[in-house]
Design an enzyme around this catalytic site. Structure first.
Site, PDB file in Angstrom:
ATOM      1  N   ASN A 172      12.110 -11.461  12.147  1.00  0.00           N
ATOM      2  CA  ASN A 172      10.987 -12.138  12.790  1.00  0.00           C
ATOM      3  C   ASN A 172      11.207 -12.082  14.282  1.00  0.00           C
ATOM      4  O   ASN A 172      12.253 -12.502  14.774  1.00  0.00           O
ATOM      5  CB  ASN A 172      10.893 -13.594  12.326  1.00  0.00           C
ATOM      6  CG  ASN A 172       9.963 -14.417  13.203  1.00  0.00           C
ATOM      7  OD1 ASN A 172       8.943 -13.925  13.670  1.00  0.00           O
ATOM      8  ND2 ASN A 172      10.323 -15.670  13.434  1.00  0.00           N
ATOM      9  N   GLY A 173      10.221 -11.579  15.014  1.00  0.00           N
ATOM     10  CA  GLY A 173      10.337 -11.508  16.467  1.00  0.00           C
ATOM     11  C   GLY A 173       9.940 -10.136  16.969  1.00  0.00           C
ATOM     12  O   GLY A 173       9.193  -9.406  16.318  1.00  0.00           O
TER      13      GLY A 173
ATOM     14  N   GLY B 297       2.520 -14.944   8.401  1.00  0.00           N
ATOM     15  CA  GLY B 297       2.117 -13.557   8.253  1.00  0.00           C
ATOM     16  C   GLY B 297       1.416 -13.330   6.937  1.00  0.00           C
ATOM     17  O   GLY B 297       1.948 -13.698   5.889  1.00  0.00           O
TER      18      GLY B 297
ATOM     19  N   CYS C 252       6.181 -13.540  11.955  1.00  0.00           N
ATOM     20  CA  CYS C 252       6.648 -13.172  10.624  1.00  0.00           C
ATOM     21  C   CYS C 252       7.529 -14.298  10.127  1.00  0.00           C
ATOM     22  O   CYS C 252       7.945 -15.167  10.893  1.00  0.00           O
ATOM     23  CB  CYS C 252       7.449 -11.866  10.653  1.00  0.00           C
ATOM     24  SG  CYS C 252       6.491 -10.420  11.166  1.00  0.00           S
TER      25      CYS C 252
ATOM     26  N   TYR D 298       1.541 -24.056  17.860  1.00  0.00           N
ATOM     27  CA  TYR D 298       0.685 -23.308  16.939  1.00  0.00           C
ATOM     28  C   TYR D 298       1.378 -22.747  15.714  1.00  0.00           C
ATOM     29  O   TYR D 298       0.885 -22.891  14.603  1.00  0.00           O
ATOM     30  CB  TYR D 298       0.018 -22.157  17.712  1.00  0.00           C
ATOM     31  CG  TYR D 298      -0.867 -21.275  16.873  1.00  0.00           C
ATOM     32  CD1 TYR D 298      -2.173 -21.646  16.575  1.00  0.00           C
ATOM     33  CD2 TYR D 298      -0.403 -20.061  16.366  1.00  0.00           C
ATOM     34  CE1 TYR D 298      -2.995 -20.833  15.796  1.00  0.00           C
ATOM     35  CE2 TYR D 298      -1.218 -19.251  15.596  1.00  0.00           C
ATOM     36  CZ  TYR D 298      -2.512 -19.639  15.312  1.00  0.00           C
ATOM     37  OH  TYR D 298      -3.316 -18.849  14.547  1.00  0.00           O
TER      38      TYR D 298
END
Length: 496
Positions: free
Chosen positions: A130-131, A55, A29, A270
């Site tokens: 995020n996470g 996302g 995210c 990535y």
């Protein structure tokens, strides 16, 4: 104070447009926030555009106009929801936070779209995260048993509940107490009626940076989100640090004991955009270095190096430079295939890879090619790409993976399959080669990966990065996994 939310106007589930093979590492995210700027919501929308790669399922923005919190949370891409003037004008105020979502816990339904908002005794609090919290299910069960009413299945809501239950007099103290009760990886932005707050987990697994625009502070997942609006990079938020931004400036609070940072190594392989700088390292340069190391370890007799676009491009460039082989775009990616494309039958689904990637026959035909991709998960997409290259006339297909074999699942915000569905966990190298149909297959070694990161070697006693997908070395507690097990944990995350 109250939050007006788009959820009242949208009640349908987000369309399932994911890769049906489940053969890619899912984006995490992205978060963004700004305080004290007259165009706060418009700037957040631009920042989220730059973070769209993190996302694509949904996006949301919450703003505060000095009296009322305003919220818009919608499924789909940022440009589909936040490009019209009326939406931005509704998000009034000089402070705002935003989020782009790929779900790793909780279903893909609108009530899970962030930022989440709640009214606390001390005022409104909006949170975007995020996470992944590795003890969120355990905490949620305790909260529900104590009478809490939850509105989503997102682990982010746990933070709101913990802050609401704190007896501390100040919102920052409540937020700090909440973070001290959670495990896992997180970069968080939060908005109150007086402050913008950012926090990074004690190991710094997830990235978060501070920027400045027109004298106003910004928080963002990556530096590329600062670049798109012309903001200046100030610094990274440190691991275990809370930053509090208000009219008085910026304040730093440590909520966890100092310890060596262990950022997620997949940000470099990535996740992050190649034009971002993560923890002081250029992502593009690291990926090219990875290609150089990969070539040193596993060069082969070939005629041309071809990347699997887009994330394989920098590593393929490095591979070509190291070997002296030509670099060619032998696979062309169609950037206009949406993630919500409906594939109604199995026969059509099997053609799906050709919708996103097509062979450039003029480059491939009659050649011994080296295909370079960033990672290999289940291997099903690799099978299709190798087959596509052979059908385009490739004489030989040699597959090179710009990361070590993924043999363990992730629990920190990357949506990986269970271990028995990871190809490298169930096959040896020769078995994987036969499965994907390549003439040869090689992965970057863990030692080569650390060299590409500028390290002499991996510190076994205290690794420099979070690399558990390759090593099984999980750096935090995995409370929910220990209680439920991997299959049950996945079911609970969707159904809770």
């Amino acid at each position: 104070m109250s939050a007006r939310s788009a959820s009242a106007r949208h009640s349908v589930d987000v369309v399932d447009g994911l890769d049906r093979d489940g053969d890619t590492l899912r984006e995490e995210c992205g978060v963004f926030g700004i305080f004290g700027h007259p165009d706060a919501s418009a700037i957040v929308a631009l920042g989220l555009h730059a973070l769209q790669h993190r996302g694509q399922e949904a996006a949301g923005i919450v703003s505060f106009d000095g009296h009322i919190f305003h919220s818009e949370r919608r499924p789909g891409l940022v440009g589909d929801s936040f490009s019209d003037r009326s939406t931005i004008e509704h998000l009034e105020g000089s402070a705002a936070i935003g989020h782009v979502r790929y779900s790793t816990t909780g279903g893909t339904i609108l009530r899970n779209v962030q930022p989440l908002f709640a009214e606390l005794a001390s005022g409104g609090l909006a949170v975007a995260h995020n996470g992944n919290l590795t003890n969120a299910l355990s905490i949620r069960r305790d909260l529900v048993r104590d009478g809490a009413i939850t509105q989503s299945t997102s682990d982010t809501e746990v933070i709101l509940h913990l802050a609401a239950r704190s007896r501390a007099p100040l919102i920052v103290e409540r937020f700090t107490e909440a973070l001290r009760q959670v495990q896992g990886a997180y970069a968080i932005v939060a908005l109150t009626n007086k402050k913008l707050i950012g926090a990074r987990d004690p190991l710094g697994i997830r990235p978060l940076v501070i920027g400045e625009l027109d004298g106003r502070y910004i928080l963002a997942s990556e530096t590329c989100a600062l670049d798109i609006i012309g903001a200046k990079f100030i610094r990274d938020v440190e691991n275990g640090e809370i930053v509090v931004i208000s009219e008085e400036g910026i304040e730093s609070i440590r909520f966890a004991p100092a310890q060596p940072m262990r950022p997620c190594i997949f940000e470099y392989i990535y996740f992050a955009r190649p034009d971002s700088v993560v923890n002081g390292k250029s992502v593009y340069s690291v990926r090219k270095n990875i290609g150089h190391e990969l070539a040193r370890e596993s060069a082969t007799a070939a005629d041309v190096v071809i990347p699997v676009p887009d994330s394989g491009v920098p590593a393929a460039l490095g591979f070509a430079q190291e070997t002296g082989l030509p670099f060619e775009m032998g696979i062309i990616r169609n950037h206009y295939v949406g993630r919500t494309f409906i594939q109604p039958t199995q026969s059509v689904r099997e053609l799906g890879v050709r919708m996103k990637h097509s062979a450039n026959r003029a480059v491939v035909e009659g050649k011994r090619i080296v295909l370079v991709d960033d990672s290999l998960v289940r291997g099903t997409t690799s099978v299709k790409i190798v087959r596509m290259m052979r059908e385009a006339g490739a004489k030989e297909v040699h597959f090179r993976i710009a990361s070590p074999p993924i043999t363990y699942p992730d629990f920190y915000g990357i949506d990986t399959p269970e271990r028995e569905k990871l190809l490298a966990a169930t096959h040896d190298l020769e078995g994987m080669r036969r499965y994907i149909g390549a003439d040869s297959l090689a992965f970057l070694s863990i030692e080569g990966l650390y060299k590409a990161m500028g390290e002499e070697s991996r510190n076994e006693s205290c690794p420099q990065y979070t690399d558990h997908c390759f090593t099984g070395d999980y750096p935090t507690g995995l409370t929910d996994l220990a209680i439920a097990g991997p299959k049950r944990l996945a079911m609970l995350a969707e159904a809770d």
